[in-house]
Design a protein around this motif. Structure first.
Motif, PDB file in Angstrom:
ATOM      1  N   LEU A  51      99.929  61.382 112.733  1.00  0.00           N
ATOM      2  CA  LEU A  51     100.008  61.909 111.370  1.00  0.00           C
ATOM      3  C   LEU A  51     101.460  62.167 111.005  1.00  0.00           C
ATOM      4  O   LEU A  51     102.284  62.502 111.856  1.00  0.00           O
ATOM      5  N   ASP A  52     101.764  62.049 109.715  1.00  0.00           N
ATOM      6  CA  ASP A  52     103.126  62.295 109.256  1.00  0.00           C
ATOM      7  C   ASP A  52     103.132  63.312 108.116  1.00  0.00           C
ATOM      8  O   ASP A  52     102.093  63.716 107.613  1.00  0.00           O
ATOM      9  N   ARG A  53     104.334  63.710 107.744  1.00  0.00           N
ATOM     10  CA  ARG A  53     104.536  64.724 106.701  1.00  0.00           C
ATOM     11  C   ARG A  53     103.846  64.340 105.396  1.00  0.00           C
ATOM     12  O   ARG A  53     103.244  65.171 104.737  1.00  0.00           O
ATOM     13  N   ASP A  54     103.920  63.066 105.012  1.00  0.00           N
ATOM     14  CA  ASP A  54     103.289  62.638 103.762  1.00  0.00           C
ATOM     15  C   ASP A  54     101.777  62.839 103.791  1.00  0.00           C
ATOM     16  O   ASP A  54     101.181  63.231 102.791  1.00  0.00           O
ATOM     17  N   HIS A  55     101.156  62.553 104.928  1.00  0.00           N
ATOM     18  CA  HIS A  55      99.706  62.760 105.055  1.00  0.00           C
ATOM     19  C   HIS A  55      99.361  64.220 104.753  1.00  0.00           C
ATOM     20  O   HIS A  55      98.417  64.504 104.019  1.00  0.00           O
ATOM     21  N   VAL A  56     100.142  65.120 105.315  1.00  0.00           N
ATOM     22  CA  VAL A  56      99.909  66.555 105.128  1.00  0.00           C
ATOM     23  C   VAL A  56     100.214  66.975 103.698  1.00  0.00           C
ATOM     24  O   VAL A  56      99.367  67.541 103.001  1.00  0.00           O
ATOM     25  N   GLY A  69      93.063  70.475 107.827  1.00  0.00           N
ATOM     26  CA  GLY A  69      94.260  71.298 107.929  1.00  0.00           C
ATOM     27  C   GLY A  69      94.559  71.918 106.576  1.00  0.00           C
ATOM     28  O   GLY A  69      94.350  71.279 105.540  1.00  0.00           O
ATOM     29  N   ALA A  70      95.039  73.153 106.575  1.00  0.00           N
ATOM     30  CA  ALA A  70      95.346  73.827 105.317  1.00  0.00           C
ATOM     31  C   ALA A  70      96.691  74.543 105.344  1.00  0.00           C
ATOM     32  O   ALA A  70      97.114  75.081 104.333  1.00  0.00           O
ATOM     33  N   TRP A  71      97.347  74.561 106.474  1.00  0.00           N
ATOM     34  CA  TRP A  71      98.615  75.287 106.585  1.00  0.00           C
ATOM     35  C   TRP A  71      99.747  74.440 106.033  1.00  0.00           C
ATOM     36  O   TRP A  71      99.785  73.227 106.250  1.00  0.00           O
ATOM     37  N   PRO A  72     100.683  75.040 105.322  1.00  0.00           N
ATOM     38  CA  PRO A  72     101.827  74.261 104.817  1.00  0.00           C
ATOM     39  C   PRO A  72     102.706  73.765 105.961  1.00  0.00           C
ATOM     40  O   PRO A  72     102.550  74.190 107.107  1.00  0.00           O
ATOM     41  N   TYR A  87     104.358  73.163 100.616  1.00  0.00           N
ATOM     42  CA  TYR A  87     102.934  73.355 100.426  1.00  0.00           C
ATOM     43  C   TYR A  87     102.197  72.049 100.154  1.00  0.00           C
ATOM     44  O   TYR A  87     102.753  71.104  99.610  1.00  0.00           O
ATOM     45  N   ILE A  88     100.941  72.021 100.526  1.00  0.00           N
ATOM     46  CA  ILE A  88     100.079  70.852 100.384  1.00  0.00           C
ATOM     47  C   ILE A  88      99.663  70.704  98.920  1.00  0.00           C
ATOM     48  O   ILE A  88      99.293  71.683  98.271  1.00  0.00           O
ATOM     49  N   ALA A  89      99.675  69.484  98.426  1.00  0.00           N
ATOM     50  CA  ALA A  89      99.324  69.197  97.035  1.00  0.00           C
ATOM     51  C   ALA A  89      97.850  69.467  96.751  1.00  0.00           C
ATOM     52  O   ALA A  89      97.028  69.579  97.658  1.00  0.00           O
ATOM     53  N   ASP A  90      97.542  69.562  95.484  1.00  0.00           N
ATOM     54  CA  ASP A  90      96.171  69.650  94.960  1.00  0.00           C
ATOM     55  C   ASP A  90      95.369  70.781  95.593  1.00  0.00           C
ATOM     56  O   ASP A  90      95.711  71.922  95.413  1.00  0.00           O
ATOM     57  N   GLY A  91      94.326  70.455  96.328  1.00  0.00           N
ATOM     58  CA  GLY A  91      93.430  71.459  96.888  1.00  0.00           C
ATOM     59  C   GLY A  91      94.003  72.228  98.061  1.00  0.00           C
ATOM     60  O   GLY A  91      93.383  73.166  98.551  1.00  0.00           O
ATOM     61  N   GLY A  92      95.165  71.839  98.525  1.00  0.00           N
ATOM     62  CA  GLY A  92      95.798  72.573  99.602  1.00  0.00           C
ATOM     63  C   GLY A  92      95.241  72.286 100.982  1.00  0.00           C
ATOM     64  O   GLY A  92      95.462  73.053 101.898  1.00  0.00           O
ATOM     65  N   THR A  93      94.518  71.164 101.150  1.00  0.00           N
ATOM     66  CA  THR A  93      94.024  70.779 102.468  1.00  0.00           C
ATOM     67  C   THR A  93      94.254  69.291 102.695  1.00  0.00           C
ATOM     68  O   THR A  93      94.470  68.534 101.751  1.00  0.00           O
ATOM     69  N   TYR A  94      94.208  68.897 103.956  1.00  0.00           N
ATOM     70  CA  TYR A  94      94.289  67.481 104.313  1.00  0.00           C
ATOM     71  C   TYR A  94      93.295  67.225 105.438  1.00  0.00           C
ATOM     72  O   TYR A  94      92.941  68.129 106.191  1.00  0.00           O
ATOM     73  N   ASP A  95      92.814  66.001 105.517  1.00  0.00           N
ATOM     74  CA  ASP A  95      91.849  65.621 106.540  1.00  0.00           C
ATOM     75  C   ASP A  95      92.564  65.234 107.829  1.00  0.00           C
ATOM     76  O   ASP A  95      93.628  64.614 107.799  1.00  0.00           O
TER      77      ASP A  95
END
Length: 194
Positions: A51-56, A69-72, A87-95
């Protein structure tokens, strides 16, 4: 190490002062601190998908998701240099997809928490406790599934089904963007979670 521990305890007291200024927190106190500092960054298991920064940061969805994941992206460059939070875009989570937990070269090895294969930005989010609970749960389920069926690799849907049976909170697959490099049918042989 002693200097770092002294600094960390001073920081904790500073955070406590900030919290006490909030309504309802006037009587907050620190019950205890850890006996020693932990290691934030060390070695990673090389997995089938790094995984990379963009994914998060883009909050990417993935049909192979087995954790969220939900942590910035929390980066601490070193003493005297300010920490940064992205901080994570939109809903603040990533798969977090199953391939990100599966070892690239050891068929029966799954990783979780700070051992996951993420570049610096992704690792700065993946390593935290809440995310580690989710990735640890998923890695354990994948390893258990593989240990009982060693000739048949664990598939994402099998792992998701068992996680949901155990009341894990997973993203809806219909929300997945499909921007991952592997299909939902990608499978993994393995039996060990670390």
């Amino acid at each position: 190490m002693t200097h770092a521990e002294i600094h960390a305890r001073r920081q904790a007291r500073t955070y406590l002062d900030v919290l006490r200024a909030l309504p309802g927190w006037a009587h907050a106190y620190i019950a205890s601190t850890g006996p020693e500092l932990g290691t934030r960054e060390s070695r990673h298991v090389v997995t089938r998908r790094r995984l990379d920064r963009d994914h998060v940061l883009h909050g990417l969805r993935d049909p192979d998701a087995v954790a969220v994941g939900a942590w910035p992206v929390e980066y601490h460059p070193g003493a005297g240099v300010p920490s940064t939070w992205q901080y994570i875009a939109d809903g603040g989570t990533y798969d977090i997809p199953l391939p990100a937990l599966a070892s690239a070269d050891t068929a029966n090895l799954f990783a979780a928490g700070r051992l996951l294969d993420g570049e610096l930005g992704a690792a700065a989010s993946l390593r935290v406790m809440g995310t580690s609970f989710g990735t640890g749960h998923a890695a354990g389920v994948a390893a258990a599934r593989t240990s009982t069926h060693p000739a048949t690799p664990a598939r994402t849907q099998e792992v998701r089904t068992e996680l949901q049976r155990q009341d894990a909170r997973l993203p809806d697959l219909h929300l997945a963007s499909g921007r991952s490099g592997l299909s939902q049918d990608q499978s993994y042989q393995g039996s060990t979670a670390v």
